[in-house]
Design an enzyme around this catalytic site. Structure first.
Site, mmCIF file in Angstrom:
data_model
loop_
_atom_site.group_PDB
_atom_site.id
_atom_site.type_symbol
_atom_site.label_atom_id
_atom_site.label_comp_id
_atom_site.label_asym_id
_atom_site.label_seq_id
_atom_site.Cartn_x
_atom_site.Cartn_y
_atom_site.Cartn_z
ATOM 1 N N ASN A 134 -0.878 -29.979 -1.453
ATOM 2 C CA ASN A 134 -0.300 -28.825 -2.146
ATOM 3 C C ASN A 134 -0.918 -27.545 -1.582
ATOM 4 O OD1 ASN A 134 -2.761 -28.109 -3.745
ATOM 5 N ND2 ASN A 134 -2.401 -30.178 -4.513
ATOM 6 N N LYS A 136 1.031 -44.967 12.864
ATOM 7 C CA LYS A 136 1.969 -43.866 12.656
ATOM 8 C C LYS A 136 3.379 -44.433 12.389
ATOM 9 C CE LYS A 136 4.017 -39.873 14.836
ATOM 10 N NZ LYS A 136 4.277 -39.148 16.074
ATOM 11 N N LYS A 193 -2.015 -30.707 -22.217
ATOM 12 C CA LYS A 193 -3.061 -31.213 -21.297
ATOM 13 C C LYS A 193 -4.437 -31.113 -21.943
ATOM 14 C CE LYS A 193 -0.553 -30.480 -17.030
ATOM 15 N NZ LYS A 193 -0.228 -29.643 -15.898
HETATM 16 O O1 PMT Z 1 -7.047 -22.838 -4.970
HETATM 17 P P1 PMT Z 1 -6.291 -21.535 -5.165
HETATM 18 O O2 PMT Z 1 -5.345 -21.244 -4.027
HETATM 19 O O3 PMT Z 1 -7.225 -20.398 -5.476
HETATM 20 O O4 PMT Z 1 -5.356 -21.696 -6.442
HETATM 21 C C1 PMT Z 1 -5.913 -21.860 -7.715
HETATM 22 C C2 PMT Z 1 -5.192 -22.976 -8.515
HETATM 23 C C3 PMT Z 1 -3.777 -22.554 -8.818
HETATM 24 C C4 PMT Z 1 -5.198 -24.288 -7.727
HETATM 25 C C5 PMT Z 1 -6.034 -23.170 -9.837
HETATM 26 O O5 PMT Z 1 -6.069 -21.939 -10.516
HETATM 27 C C6 PMT Z 1 -5.434 -24.253 -10.700
HETATM 28 O O6 PMT Z 1 -4.556 -24.021 -11.494
HETATM 29 N N1 PMT Z 1 -5.946 -25.525 -10.540
HETATM 30 C C7 PMT Z 1 -5.390 -26.694 -11.209
HETATM 31 C C8 PMT Z 1 -4.133 -27.122 -10.521
HETATM 32 C C9 PMT Z 1 -3.579 -28.395 -11.111
HETATM 33 O O7 PMT Z 1 -3.687 -29.428 -10.519
HETATM 34 O O8 PMT Z 1 -3.099 -28.287 -12.326
HETATM 35 P P2 PMT Z 1 -2.440 -29.525 -13.143
HETATM 36 O O9 PMT Z 1 -1.763 -28.827 -14.264
HETATM 37 O O10 PMT Z 1 -1.642 -30.394 -12.257
HETATM 38 O O11 PMT Z 1 -3.701 -30.353 -13.660
HETATM 39 C C10 PMT Z 1 -4.339 -30.099 -14.896
HETATM 40 C C11 PMT Z 1 -5.827 -30.358 -14.776
HETATM 41 O O12 PMT Z 1 -6.070 -31.750 -14.560
HETATM 42 C C12 PMT Z 1 -6.494 -29.613 -13.638
HETATM 43 O O13 PMT Z 1 -7.750 -29.132 -14.074
HETATM 44 C C13 PMT Z 1 -6.659 -30.690 -12.570
HETATM 45 O O14 PMT Z 1 -7.829 -30.435 -11.772
HETATM 46 C C14 PMT Z 1 -6.831 -31.947 -13.391
HETATM 47 N N2 PMT Z 1 -6.311 -33.163 -12.749
HETATM 48 C C15 PMT Z 1 -5.012 -33.232 -12.339
HETATM 49 C C16 PMT Z 1 -4.544 -34.388 -11.768
HETATM 50 C C17 PMT Z 1 -5.422 -35.483 -11.610
HETATM 51 N N3 PMT Z 1 -5.030 -36.600 -11.049
HETATM 52 N N4 PMT Z 1 -6.690 -35.382 -12.016
HETATM 53 C C18 PMT Z 1 -7.149 -34.252 -12.596
HETATM 54 O O15 PMT Z 1 -8.316 -34.177 -12.981
#
Ligand code: PMT
Length: 396
Positions: A209, A289, A337
């Site tokens: 991403n 690949k 969440k």
């Molecule tokens: O890195 P930058 O370019 O500065 O951008 C910042 C950001 C947008 C990445 C950051 O501000 C942000 O929002 N990070 C979380 C992105 C994300 O994965 O969000 P989510 O809504 O999909 O996940 C929710 C939470 O669960 C997050 O804290 C994530 O780290 C966590 N997660 C998600 C999936 C997973 N398999 N395990 C997790 O722990």
């Protein structure tokens, strides 16, 4: 709060140099010890004698002011300072510091100091918005230098736009906040994740991403500056890691991130998951690949482990802070969440807003806590947001 603090003030050559006189005078009135270093250009705008009278200390203007002592003098000032402020800061000084050039007393002392550095830029709008100046500022931010952002207004050259030095009141408030925050995380252990994960498809391809890591790195930098023992677990990013981390662990996939987080979870006081972890990974990893064949080409994905949800299940003393990156229903999805993952706080960014989310240097977020309290945080640099979030997190 300023009482007895050693504050070094750098002044560079710009018309806003006259405001530095007020800054020095007000810091003295607040009980701070103030020493001033001026560039040659700055002395064209205000005299060293003025600053000497206001600060009550000799003012240094050149490396060779005191030939017998100069080498000691800049190191002495660098070590003496609890905090270094340069106001006004020209594009020239920003460029020199970003390039590691030390060709006068001020730039040499800035390289030698380990005190927090605050720069208050002041320059013409065209210069301030020039990509080179912005890139230099970004590089310095990544290295931990703080900027007291200029405001939009009428400039000395008659232009109207950003580049006017922040008001002395704003500079003083920033410095007071800096002292209040200094070392408030001493003795605390903070684990921060940053950046994207990469889920390998075959030896040459992956699913990922747009996370740049800027948000997580800004948080890590702020936490280190405030005295925390910081473990930064980072996906692949193109950023300089902050100096002073307890541990930096570089990972690629969500599984690797999970293992690294679990290995360090127990001893933490705070875990802040700013990483954009991939929700899915390919069901199978091809050893070779994959060749181009018929379409449609289908890859089967399976769910990755939800790291935060796992942490939420075995939470002890740790406070868990998650992020939510959404393109719709921000509040609703973020709140869900927070509950599903048993978090203490969630930082929700709306990816559709300009200046928020992936890649940019700024963010706009909503904070939602366990009691349903919502706080809107307006646009600010990720660096300032790092401090803002740490202010909130320490109250959890
Ligand atoms: O890195 P930058 O370019 O500065 O951008 C910042 C950001 C947008 C990445 C950051 O501000 C942000 O929002 N990070 C979380 C992105 C994300 O994965 O969000 P989510 O809504 O999909 O996940 C929710 C939470 O669960 C997050 O804290 C994530 O780290 C966590 N997660 C998600 C999936 C997973 N398999 N395990 C997790 O722990």
């Amino acid at each position: 709060m300023m009482q007895g603090k050693n504050i070094a003030i750098g002044i560079t050559g710009g018309i806003a140099a006259y405001k530095a006189c007020d800054l020095v005078s007000r810091l003295k009135q607040m009980g701070a010890n103030v020493k001033v270093a001026m560039t040659q250009a700055a002395t064209e705008f205000v005299t060293p004698l003025t600053l000497q009278s206001l600060s009550g200390n000799p003012v240094v203007t050149g490396m060779f002011d005191r030939p017998a002592q100069w080498e000691i003098e800049h190191i002495a000032m660098a070590k003496w300072a609890d905090l270094f402020v340069v106001a006004p800061t020209t594009a020239n000084l920003i460029g020199k510091l970003a390039a590691g050039i030390a060709d006068d007393f001020l730039s040499t002392t800035l390289l030698a100091t380990r005190a927090p550095i605050y720069l208050a830029p002041a320059m013409n709008t065209q210069m301030y918005t020039h990509p080179v100046v912005q890139a230099n500022m970004q590089k310095l931010r990544e290295l931990g230098v703080q900027f007291i952002e200029p405001v939009t207004g009428r400039l000395a050259c008659g232009d109207v736009g950003p580049g006017k030095m922040a008001d002395v009141d704003v500079i003083l408030t920033t410095l007071e906040n800096a002292f209040e925050r200094v070392q408030d995380y001493l003795g605390r252990r903070v684990l921060i994740t940053a950046g994207p994960t990469r889920e390998a498809i075959d030896p040459v391809r992956y699913l990922s991403n747009h996370s740049s890591g800027k948000m997580g790195y800004a948080l890590a930098r702020a936490a280190v500056r405030r005295g925390a023992a910081v473990t930064l677990i980072s996906g692949p990013v193109a950023l300089e890691p902050p100096a002073g981390l307890e541990k930096l662990i570089r990972v690629e996939s969500a599984d690797e991130m999970y293992r690294a987080v679990i290995d360090h979870y127990q001893e933490q006081d705070f875990v802040i998951m700013a990483a954009a972890v991939a929700d899915y990974k390919p069901k199978t990893l091809s050893g070779q690949k994959i060749k181009k064949t018929a379409e449609p080409f289908v890859i089967e994905f399976v769910k990755n482990i939800d790291i935060l949800a796992e942490l939420g299940k075995s939470k002890m003393q740790q406070k868990l802070i998650g992020f939510a990156a959404e393109t719709q229903n921000l509040e609703e999805y973020a709140r869900a969440k927070l509950l599903q993952k048993n978090l203490d706080l969630i930082v929700a960014n709306d990816l559709t807003q300009e200046g928020a989310g992936f890649g940019v240097d700024t963010n706009i977020v909503k904070l939602i806590d366990r009691y349903g309290k919502i706080e809107d945080v307006p646009l600010m640099s990720k660096s300032d947001l790092g401090d803002f979030l740490l202010d909130k997190i320490k109250q959890l």
